[in-house]
Structures are given as structure tokens and as C-alpha cells.
Design a protein around this motif. Structure first.
Motif, PDB file in Angstrom:
ATOM      1  N   TRP A  47       0.859  -1.187   0.000  1.00 39.04           N
ATOM      2  CA  TRP A  47       0.000   0.000   0.000  1.00 39.04           C
ATOM      3  C   TRP A  47       0.896   1.238   0.000  1.00 39.04           C
ATOM      4  O   TRP A  47       1.736   1.395   0.894  1.00 39.04           O
ATOM      5  CB  TRP A  47      -0.893   0.049   1.239  1.00 39.04           C
ATOM      6  CG  TRP A  47      -1.886  -1.063   1.332  1.00 39.04           C
ATOM      7  CD1 TRP A  47      -2.701  -1.537   0.346  1.00 39.04           C
ATOM      8  CD2 TRP A  47      -2.176  -1.835   2.492  1.00 39.04           C
ATOM      9  NE1 TRP A  47      -3.490  -2.559   0.818  1.00 39.04           N
ATOM     10  CE2 TRP A  47      -3.180  -2.766   2.146  1.00 39.04           C
ATOM     11  CE3 TRP A  47      -1.702  -1.852   3.794  1.00 39.04           C
ATOM     12  CZ2 TRP A  47      -3.711  -3.679   3.030  1.00 39.04           C
ATOM     13  CZ3 TRP A  47      -2.219  -2.757   4.686  1.00 39.04           C
ATOM     14  CH2 TRP A  47      -3.216  -3.666   4.300  1.00 39.04           C
ATOM     15  N   PRO A  48       0.719   2.114  -0.951  1.00 28.90           N
ATOM     16  CA  PRO A  48       1.524   3.347  -0.931  1.00 28.90           C
ATOM     17  C   PRO A  48       1.208   4.164   0.333  1.00 28.90           C
ATOM     18  O   PRO A  48       0.048   4.276   0.727  1.00 28.90           O
ATOM     19  CB  PRO A  48       1.075   4.101  -2.183  1.00 28.90           C
ATOM     20  CG  PRO A  48       0.358   3.092  -3.019  1.00 28.90           C
ATOM     21  CD  PRO A  48      -0.175   2.046  -2.090  1.00 28.90           C
ATOM     22  N   LEU A  49       2.242   4.709   0.943  1.00 28.01           N
ATOM     23  CA  LEU A  49       2.034   5.524   2.147  1.00 28.01           C
ATOM     24  C   LEU A  49       1.286   6.812   1.830  1.00 28.01           C
ATOM     25  O   LEU A  49       0.838   7.503   2.747  1.00 28.01           O
ATOM     26  CB  LEU A  49       3.370   5.825   2.829  1.00 28.01           C
ATOM     27  CG  LEU A  49       4.114   4.605   3.383  1.00 28.01           C
ATOM     28  CD1 LEU A  49       5.437   5.022   4.003  1.00 28.01           C
ATOM     29  CD2 LEU A  49       3.258   3.847   4.392  1.00 28.01           C
ATOM     30  N   THR A  50       1.121   7.103   0.552  1.00 28.14           N
ATOM     31  CA  THR A  50       0.350   8.276   0.127  1.00 28.14           C
ATOM     32  C   THR A  50      -1.117   7.928  -0.145  1.00 28.14           C
ATOM     33  O   THR A  50      -1.876   8.797  -0.577  1.00 28.14           O
ATOM     34  CB  THR A  50       0.974   8.898  -1.135  1.00 28.14           C
ATOM     35  OG1 THR A  50       1.056   7.885  -2.150  1.00 28.14           O
ATOM     36  CG2 THR A  50       2.358   9.469  -0.843  1.00 28.14           C
ATOM     37  N   SER A  51      -1.506   6.673   0.111  1.00 26.31           N
ATOM     38  CA  SER A  51      -2.918   6.294  -0.035  1.00 26.31           C
ATOM     39  C   SER A  51      -3.742   7.194   0.880  1.00 26.31           C
ATOM     40  O   SER A  51      -3.369   7.413   2.037  1.00 26.31           O
ATOM     41  CB  SER A  51      -3.131   4.841   0.371  1.00 26.31           C
ATOM     42  OG  SER A  51      -2.396   3.972  -0.456  1.00 26.31           O
ATOM     43  N   PRO A  52      -4.842   7.737   0.379  1.00 26.91           N
ATOM     44  CA  PRO A  52      -5.626   8.677   1.185  1.00 26.91           C
ATOM     45  C   PRO A  52      -5.997   8.151   2.581  1.00 26.91           C
ATOM     46  O   PRO A  52      -5.880   8.887   3.562  1.00 26.91           O
ATOM     47  CB  PRO A  52      -6.862   8.930   0.326  1.00 26.91           C
ATOM     48  CG  PRO A  52      -6.367   8.743  -1.080  1.00 26.91           C
ATOM     49  CD  PRO A  52      -5.380   7.617  -0.991  1.00 26.91           C
ATOM     50  N   TRP A  53      -6.426   6.908   2.680  1.00 28.67           N
ATOM     51  CA  TRP A  53      -6.819   6.395   3.992  1.00 28.67           C
ATOM     52  C   TRP A  53      -5.632   6.315   4.942  1.00 28.67           C
ATOM     53  O   TRP A  53      -5.797   6.495   6.151  1.00 28.67           O
ATOM     54  CB  TRP A  53      -7.546   5.050   3.879  1.00 28.67           C
ATOM     55  CG  TRP A  53      -6.692   3.904   3.428  1.00 28.67           C
ATOM     56  CD1 TRP A  53      -6.474   3.496   2.147  1.00 28.67           C
ATOM     57  CD2 TRP A  53      -5.966   3.004   4.267  1.00 28.67           C
ATOM     58  NE1 TRP A  53      -5.638   2.407   2.129  1.00 28.67           N
ATOM     59  CE2 TRP A  53      -5.313   2.085   3.420  1.00 28.67           C
ATOM     60  CE3 TRP A  53      -5.797   2.887   5.635  1.00 28.67           C
ATOM     61  CZ2 TRP A  53      -4.507   1.059   3.900  1.00 28.67           C
ATOM     62  CZ3 TRP A  53      -4.983   1.873   6.121  1.00 28.67           C
ATOM     63  CH2 TRP A  53      -4.350   0.967   5.262  1.00 28.67           C
ATOM     64  N   ILE A  54      -4.428   6.091   4.415  1.00 26.88           N
ATOM     65  CA  ILE A  54      -3.223   6.057   5.260  1.00 26.88           C
ATOM     66  C   ILE A  54      -2.849   7.472   5.683  1.00 26.88           C
ATOM     67  O   ILE A  54      -2.548   7.724   6.849  1.00 26.88           O
ATOM     68  CB  ILE A  54      -2.056   5.358   4.536  1.00 26.88           C
ATOM     69  CG1 ILE A  54      -2.374   3.863   4.364  1.00 26.88           C
ATOM     70  CG2 ILE A  54      -0.748   5.542   5.304  1.00 26.88           C
ATOM     71  CD1 ILE A  54      -1.341   3.076   3.563  1.00 26.88           C
ATOM     72  N   VAL A  55      -2.895   8.399   4.746  1.00 29.46           N
ATOM     73  CA  VAL A  55      -2.567   9.798   5.058  1.00 29.46           C
ATOM     74  C   VAL A  55      -3.513  10.337   6.134  1.00 29.46           C
ATOM     75  O   VAL A  55      -3.080  10.938   7.121  1.00 29.46           O
ATOM     76  CB  VAL A  55      -2.617  10.672   3.781  1.00 29.46           C
ATOM     77  CG1 VAL A  55      -2.501  12.154   4.121  1.00 29.46           C
ATOM     78  CG2 VAL A  55      -1.520  10.245   2.801  1.00 29.46           C
ATOM     79  N   VAL A  56      -4.807  10.105   5.951  1.00 27.94           N
ATOM     80  CA  VAL A  56      -5.788  10.595   6.925  1.00 27.94           C
ATOM     81  C   VAL A  56      -5.619   9.866   8.259  1.00 27.94           C
ATOM     82  O   VAL A  56      -5.706  10.490   9.326  1.00 27.94           O
ATOM     83  CB  VAL A  56      -7.231  10.469   6.381  1.00 27.94           C
ATOM     84  CG1 VAL A  56      -8.256  10.828   7.449  1.00 27.94           C
ATOM     85  CG2 VAL A  56      -7.414  11.355   5.159  1.00 27.94           C
ATOM     86  N   SER A  57      -5.337   8.575   8.229  1.00 27.66           N
ATOM     87  CA  SER A  57      -5.111   7.821   9.467  1.00 27.66           C
ATOM     88  C   SER A  57      -3.935   8.398  10.248  1.00 27.66           C
ATOM     89  O   SER A  57      -4.016   8.567  11.472  1.00 27.66           O
ATOM     90  CB  SER A  57      -4.843   6.340   9.171  1.00 27.66           C
ATOM     91  OG  SER A  57      -5.987   5.717   8.657  1.00 27.66           O
ATOM     92  N   PHE A  58      -2.843   8.701   9.548  1.00 27.05           N
ATOM     93  CA  PHE A  58      -1.693   9.296  10.216  1.00 27.05           C
ATOM     94  C   PHE A  58      -2.012  10.689  10.753  1.00 27.05           C
ATOM     95  O   PHE A  58      -1.598  11.046  11.856  1.00 27.05           O
ATOM     96  CB  PHE A  58      -0.466   9.338   9.298  1.00 27.05           C
ATOM     97  CG  PHE A  58       0.407   8.130   9.448  1.00 27.05           C
ATOM     98  CD1 PHE A  58       1.209   7.963  10.565  1.00 27.05           C
ATOM     99  CD2 PHE A  58       0.413   7.149   8.477  1.00 27.05           C
ATOM    100  CE1 PHE A  58       1.998   6.838  10.726  1.00 27.05           C
ATOM    101  CE2 PHE A  58       1.199   6.018   8.619  1.00 27.05           C
ATOM    102  CZ  PHE A  58       2.000   5.861   9.753  1.00 27.05           C
ATOM    103  N   ALA A  59      -2.758  11.468   9.991  1.00 31.22           N
ATOM    104  CA  ALA A  59      -3.147  12.804  10.461  1.00 31.22           C
ATOM    105  C   ALA A  59      -3.972  12.682  11.747  1.00 31.22           C
ATOM    106  O   ALA A  59      -3.747  13.421  12.720  1.00 31.22           O
ATOM    107  CB  ALA A  59      -3.928  13.545   9.384  1.00 31.22           C
ATOM    108  N   LEU A  60      -4.897  11.735  11.758  1.00 30.43           N
ATOM    109  CA  LEU A  60      -5.720  11.521  12.955  1.00 30.43           C
ATOM    110  C   LEU A  60      -4.880  11.010  14.125  1.00 30.43           C
ATOM    111  O   LEU A  60      -5.108  11.385  15.276  1.00 30.43           O
ATOM    112  CB  LEU A  60      -6.861  10.552  12.649  1.00 30.43           C
ATOM    113  CG  LEU A  60      -7.935  11.100  11.714  1.00 30.43           C
ATOM    114  CD1 LEU A  60      -8.816   9.973  11.197  1.00 30.43           C
ATOM    115  CD2 LEU A  60      -8.760  12.166  12.420  1.00 30.43           C
TER     116      LEU A  60
END
Length: 156
Positions: free
Chosen positions: A75-88
Motif C-alpha cells: 500500500w503506498p504511504l500516500t494512499s488517502p486512507w493512510i494519510v488521513v489515518s496518520f493525520a488523525l
């Protein structure tokens, strides 16, 4: 490390974060509502201890295992769900760090109140209200991040 072990560590660290957070929040709230200064002092000692024993290792394991798992699964670390998960996750962390500071101060103030046979000072109650208030965005952020990790939606 194989993918199943990695995923298990990631899930267990999320459970530790939630379980310890919820448990310490309940214990802290219940003792403070009792207005029993001795119970509050014991609770504050236990809340601080639980954070060091359980929350801190889980806070470290979550991003490490999450990134490792994402890379292993392709999974690319730039996948939206990963980016939002990290932001949260960072929102939750931004709430947790002041909570740790507050817990240390509340523990000291409660211990002093017990040692000198005094009531809790007004600053203690302000710290408690802030501690309680910071828990809501932290828990909300973590619940949403976990939901994103489970569902992996296409956000944009």
C-alpha cells in the motif's frame, strides 16, 4: 517478520491504546466524581503508571507496525486512507502529550493534598477538566483512524 505477526502486533497495540485509554479515563473520571481525595490520589498514580506501561509502548508500536505493514502489503504511504489515518494519529498524539503533562501534575497535587490533609486545590480541578476535554478529540481521532484502517476506503 511475517505479515500475520506484524498485523497481530499492529492490532494488539491499537487494542492497548484503546483499552488503556478507556480504562484510565473511566478510572480517573470515577475517582474524581467520588470527591474522595485518597481515591483520587491512588487513581492518578495508577493512571500515570498505566500510561507508561501500556500506552507509551503502544504509541510507539502503532506507527512502526503500521508503516511496516503498509510497505509489506504494497500500500503506498500516500494512499488517502493512510494519510488521513496518520493525520488523525497525530491529532490524538497532540491531545495525549498535554494529557501526560496534566496527569503528572494532577498526581503530584493529589498526593500533596493527601499528605497534608487538604482539599484538592482549584488548579487541580482545572487540570482535570482539561484532561477530560482532551480525551474526546483523542478518542474520536483514534476511532476514526481504526475505522479507516479496517475499511480502507477510497477517500479521493
Amino acid at each position: 517478520m511475517d505479515a500475520m505477526t506484524l498485523k497481530t502486533l499492529h492490532i494488539l497495540s491499537a487494542i492497548l491504546l484503546f483499552g488503556t485509554g478507556l480504562g484510565t479515563a473511566f478510572h480517573g473520571l470515577a475517582s474524581n466524581l467520588s470527591k474522595d481525595v485518597r481515591a483520587i490520589a491512588v487513581s492518578n498514580r495508577n493512571v500515570v503508571l498505566a500510561d507508561w506501561l501500556f500506552t507509551t509502548p503502544a504509541v510507539i508500536l502503532q506507527p512502526v507496525t503500521g508503516i511496516w505493514l503498509a510497505v509489506e502489503q504494497g500500500w503506498p504511504l500516500t494512499s488517502p486512507w493512510i494519510v488521513v489515518s496518520f493525520a488523525l494519529y497525530f491529532v490524538a498524539g497532540a491531545c495525549w502529550l498535554p494529557v501526560v503533562w496534566l496527569q503528572l501534575r494532577m498526581r503530584r497535587l493529589a498526593n500533596e493534598a493527601v499528605a497534608f490533609g487538604r482539599e484538592l486545590p482549584a488548579i487541580y480541578h482545572r487540570y482535570f477538566r482539561l484532561w477530560f476535554a482532551l480525551g474526546w478529540p483523542a478518542f474520536s481521532a483514534m476511532i476514526t483512524a481504526v475505522a479507516l484502517m479496517v475499511v480502507k476506503p477510497q477517500l479521493w
